[in-house]
Design a protein around this motif. Structure first.
Motif, PDB file in Angstrom:
ATOM      1  N   GLY A 152     -16.617  -6.357  20.212  1.00  0.00           N
ATOM      2  CA  GLY A 152     -16.849  -7.727  19.759  1.00  0.00           C
ATOM      3  C   GLY A 152     -16.139  -8.046  18.468  1.00  0.00           C
ATOM      4  N   PHE A 153     -15.669  -6.994  17.786  1.00  0.00           N
ATOM      5  CA  PHE A 153     -14.867  -7.186  16.583  1.00  0.00           C
ATOM      6  C   PHE A 153     -13.400  -7.349  16.975  1.00  0.00           C
ATOM      7  CE2 PHE A 153     -18.153  -4.629  14.036  1.00  0.00           C
ATOM      8  CZ  PHE A 153     -18.703  -5.774  13.479  1.00  0.00           C
ATOM      9  N   GLN A 154     -12.738  -8.323  16.392  1.00  0.00           N
ATOM     10  CA  GLN A 154     -11.310  -8.530  16.627  1.00  0.00           C
ATOM     11  C   GLN A 154     -10.558  -8.348  15.315  1.00  0.00           C
ATOM     12  OE1 GLN A 154     -10.257 -12.435  18.028  1.00  0.00           O
ATOM     13  NE2 GLN A 154      -8.070 -11.981  18.145  1.00  0.00           N
ATOM     14  N   LEU A 155      -9.718  -7.340  15.243  1.00  0.00           N
ATOM     15  CA  LEU A 155      -8.964  -7.053  14.031  1.00  0.00           C
ATOM     16  C   LEU A 155      -7.847  -8.083  13.873  1.00  0.00           C
ATOM     17  CD1 LEU A 155      -8.803  -4.960  11.727  1.00  0.00           C
ATOM     18  CD2 LEU A 155      -7.176  -3.673  13.124  1.00  0.00           C
ATOM     19  N   LEU A 156      -7.973  -8.933  12.867  1.00  0.00           N
ATOM     20  CA  LEU A 156      -6.982  -9.997  12.649  1.00  0.00           C
ATOM     21  C   LEU A 156      -6.011  -9.690  11.513  1.00  0.00           C
ATOM     22  CD1 LEU A 156      -9.228 -13.164  13.144  1.00  0.00           C
ATOM     23  CD2 LEU A 156      -7.513 -12.239  14.710  1.00  0.00           C
ATOM     24  N   GLY A 157      -6.340  -8.698  10.701  1.00  0.00           N
ATOM     25  CA  GLY A 157      -5.401  -8.242   9.688  1.00  0.00           C
ATOM     26  C   GLY A 157      -5.182  -9.208   8.545  1.00  0.00           C
ATOM     27  N   ALA A 158      -3.949  -9.172   8.005  1.00  0.00           N
ATOM     28  CA  ALA A 158      -3.589  -9.970   6.833  1.00  0.00           C
ATOM     29  C   ALA A 158      -2.921 -11.279   7.244  1.00  0.00           C
ATOM     30  CB  ALA A 158      -2.655  -9.161   5.935  1.00  0.00           C
ATOM     31  N   ILE A 159      -2.891 -12.236   6.329  1.00  0.00           N
ATOM     32  CA  ILE A 159      -2.392 -13.569   6.661  1.00  0.00           C
ATOM     33  C   ILE A 159      -0.914 -13.589   7.022  1.00  0.00           C
ATOM     34  CG2 ILE A 159      -4.156 -14.811   5.376  1.00  0.00           C
ATOM     35  CD1 ILE A 159      -2.093 -15.130   3.117  1.00  0.00           C
ATOM     36  N   HIS A 160      -0.102 -12.721   6.394  1.00  0.00           N
ATOM     37  CA  HIS A 160       1.341 -12.779   6.660  1.00  0.00           C
ATOM     38  C   HIS A 160       1.669 -12.401   8.105  1.00  0.00           C
ATOM     39  CE1 HIS A 160       0.899  -8.474   5.552  1.00  0.00           C
ATOM     40  NE2 HIS A 160       1.830  -8.309   6.475  1.00  0.00           N
ATOM     41  N   GLU A 161       0.744 -11.732   8.786  1.00  0.00           N
ATOM     42  CA  GLU A 161       0.962 -11.360  10.180  1.00  0.00           C
ATOM     43  C   GLU A 161       0.851 -12.568  11.109  1.00  0.00           C
ATOM     44  OE1 GLU A 161      -1.553  -7.999  11.254  1.00  0.00           O
ATOM     45  OE2 GLU A 161      -1.652  -7.438   9.131  1.00  0.00           O
ATOM     46  N   HIS A 162       0.275 -13.656  10.613  1.00  0.00           N
ATOM     47  CA  HIS A 162       0.050 -14.838  11.447  1.00  0.00           C
ATOM     48  C   HIS A 162       0.936 -16.020  11.038  1.00  0.00           C
ATOM     49  CE1 HIS A 162      -3.537 -13.016  13.313  1.00  0.00           C
ATOM     50  NE2 HIS A 162      -3.653 -12.425  12.135  1.00  0.00           N
ATOM     51  N   ASP A 163       1.748 -15.830  10.017  1.00  0.00           N
ATOM     52  CA  ASP A 163       2.667 -16.871   9.559  1.00  0.00           C
ATOM     53  C   ASP A 163       3.969 -16.207   9.139  1.00  0.00           C
ATOM     54  OD1 ASP A 163       3.444 -19.438   8.975  1.00  0.00           O
ATOM     55  OD2 ASP A 163       2.483 -19.517   7.012  1.00  0.00           O
ATOM     56  N   ALA A 164       4.447 -15.330  10.022  1.00  0.00           N
ATOM     57  CA  ALA A 164       5.561 -14.441   9.685  1.00  0.00           C
ATOM     58  C   ALA A 164       6.824 -15.197   9.291  1.00  0.00           C
ATOM     59  CB  ALA A 164       5.854 -13.509  10.860  1.00  0.00           C
ATOM     60  N   GLU A 165       7.134 -16.270   9.995  1.00  0.00           N
ATOM     61  CA  GLU A 165       8.372 -17.002   9.712  1.00  0.00           C
ATOM     62  C   GLU A 165       8.378 -17.566   8.291  1.00  0.00           C
ATOM     63  OE1 GLU A 165      11.002 -20.764  11.470  1.00  0.00           O
ATOM     64  OE2 GLU A 165       9.282 -19.993  12.589  1.00  0.00           O
ATOM     65  N   GLN A 166       7.260 -18.168   7.899  1.00  0.00           N
ATOM     66  CA  GLN A 166       7.175 -18.750   6.564  1.00  0.00           C
ATOM     67  C   GLN A 166       7.258 -17.679   5.485  1.00  0.00           C
ATOM     68  OE1 GLN A 166       7.029 -21.972   5.527  1.00  0.00           O
ATOM     69  NE2 GLN A 166       7.124 -21.169   3.449  1.00  0.00           N
ATOM     70  N   TRP A 167       6.537 -16.573   5.684  1.00  0.00           N
ATOM     71  CA  TRP A 167       6.548 -15.515   4.682  1.00  0.00           C
ATOM     72  C   TRP A 167       7.906 -14.826   4.607  1.00  0.00           C
ATOM     73  CZ3 TRP A 167       2.913 -14.184   1.104  1.00  0.00           C
ATOM     74  CH2 TRP A 167       1.693 -14.873   1.177  1.00  0.00           C
ATOM     75  N   THR A 168       8.522 -14.600   5.741  1.00  0.00           N
ATOM     76  CA  THR A 168       9.841 -13.959   5.745  1.00  0.00           C
ATOM     77  C   THR A 168      10.858 -14.829   5.030  1.00  0.00           C
ATOM     78  OG1 THR A 168       9.365 -12.839   7.828  1.00  0.00           O
ATOM     79  CG2 THR A 168      11.679 -13.030   7.201  1.00  0.00           C
ATOM     80  N   SER A 169      10.792 -16.122   5.274  1.00  0.00           N
ATOM     81  CA  SER A 169      11.728 -17.049   4.648  1.00  0.00           C
ATOM     82  C   SER A 169      11.516 -17.127   3.140  1.00  0.00           C
ATOM     83  CB  SER A 169      11.560 -18.446   5.268  1.00  0.00           C
ATOM     84  OG  SER A 169      12.315 -19.401   4.571  1.00  0.00           O
TER      85      SER A 169
END
Length: 214
Positions: free
Chosen positions: A31-48
């Protein structure tokens, strides 16, 4: 099993054990879903934004508004990745992201912690976020000792502006703790990873194994 909120976040400075505890939680119950850190979900913006000199962008080039907005946008996108009926496990929840923005503002703009906190709070505004049970893991309840423990665990020197940022972050986190920002604050000084994990399990109401171990 206890009724869990939409999200559980583990927060704390570098080397506080956040990722390790989150992985162990995710392995305990589906029932737990590992969502991790924010940069994993907005990779394009963070990479740029972070292309090239990461530290220079973070501490010099970006504005406090830009950094805070990017942190909040990443948090929103991460929250949207939660599957219905599951509890998302967050590596640094909303309170921690605001602490990061505040500490950065202090060292970059030369403000006091109170001034920087007010600035970041104003930028964040009254945005509605999903229910989050936030747990703060601190290497020590003393800011200087907490910083020293975290730095020693790093295994390599912190250079440039980063030591000043980390010292400020520890101060901000302890200030948040005294203000009751977090659902639970855990003093990790002198304690084993297993003992701390048991406290996390007990606080969340997650059953231990039959032999009592985490």
């Amino acid at each position: 099993m206890t009724q869990f909120p939409d999200f559980v976040s583990l927060n704390g400075p570098d080397n506080a054990g956040k990722t390790t505890h989150l992985i162990r939680l995710s392995e305990r119950w589906d029932g737990f879903q590992l969502l991790g850190a924010i940069h994993e979900h907005d990779a394009e913006q963070w990479t740029s934004s972070l292309a090239g000199d990461y530290a220079r962008w973070w501490f010099e080039t970006s504005t406090t508004v830009e950094l805070t907005e990017m942190l909040l946008t990443g948090h929103t996108k991460r929250a949207a990745a939660r599957e219905a009926g599951r509890t998302g496990l967050l590596d640094r929840g909303l309170p921690m992201l605001l602490a990061v923005a505040t500490a950065t503002c202090v060292v970059k703009d030369g403000l006091t912690v109170s001034e920087a906190s007010a600035t970041v709070t104003s930028i964040a505004g009254s945005r509605v976020s999903a229910p989050e049970t936030s747990i703060l893991l601190l290497p020590s309840l003393d800011a200087e000792r907490s910083y020293a423990i975290a730095r020693a665990r790093e295994g390599r020197p912190w250079t440039g502006i980063y030591p000043a940022y980390q010292k400020t972050l520890h101060t901000v986190l302890l200030h948040q703790a005294t203000q009751g920002v977090y659902a639970a604050v855990m003093d990790c000084e002198g304690r084993s990873l297993n003992d701390i994990h048991i406290d996390v399990l007990d606080y969340l109401g997650v059953p231990r194994l039959t032999d009592g171990s985490p």
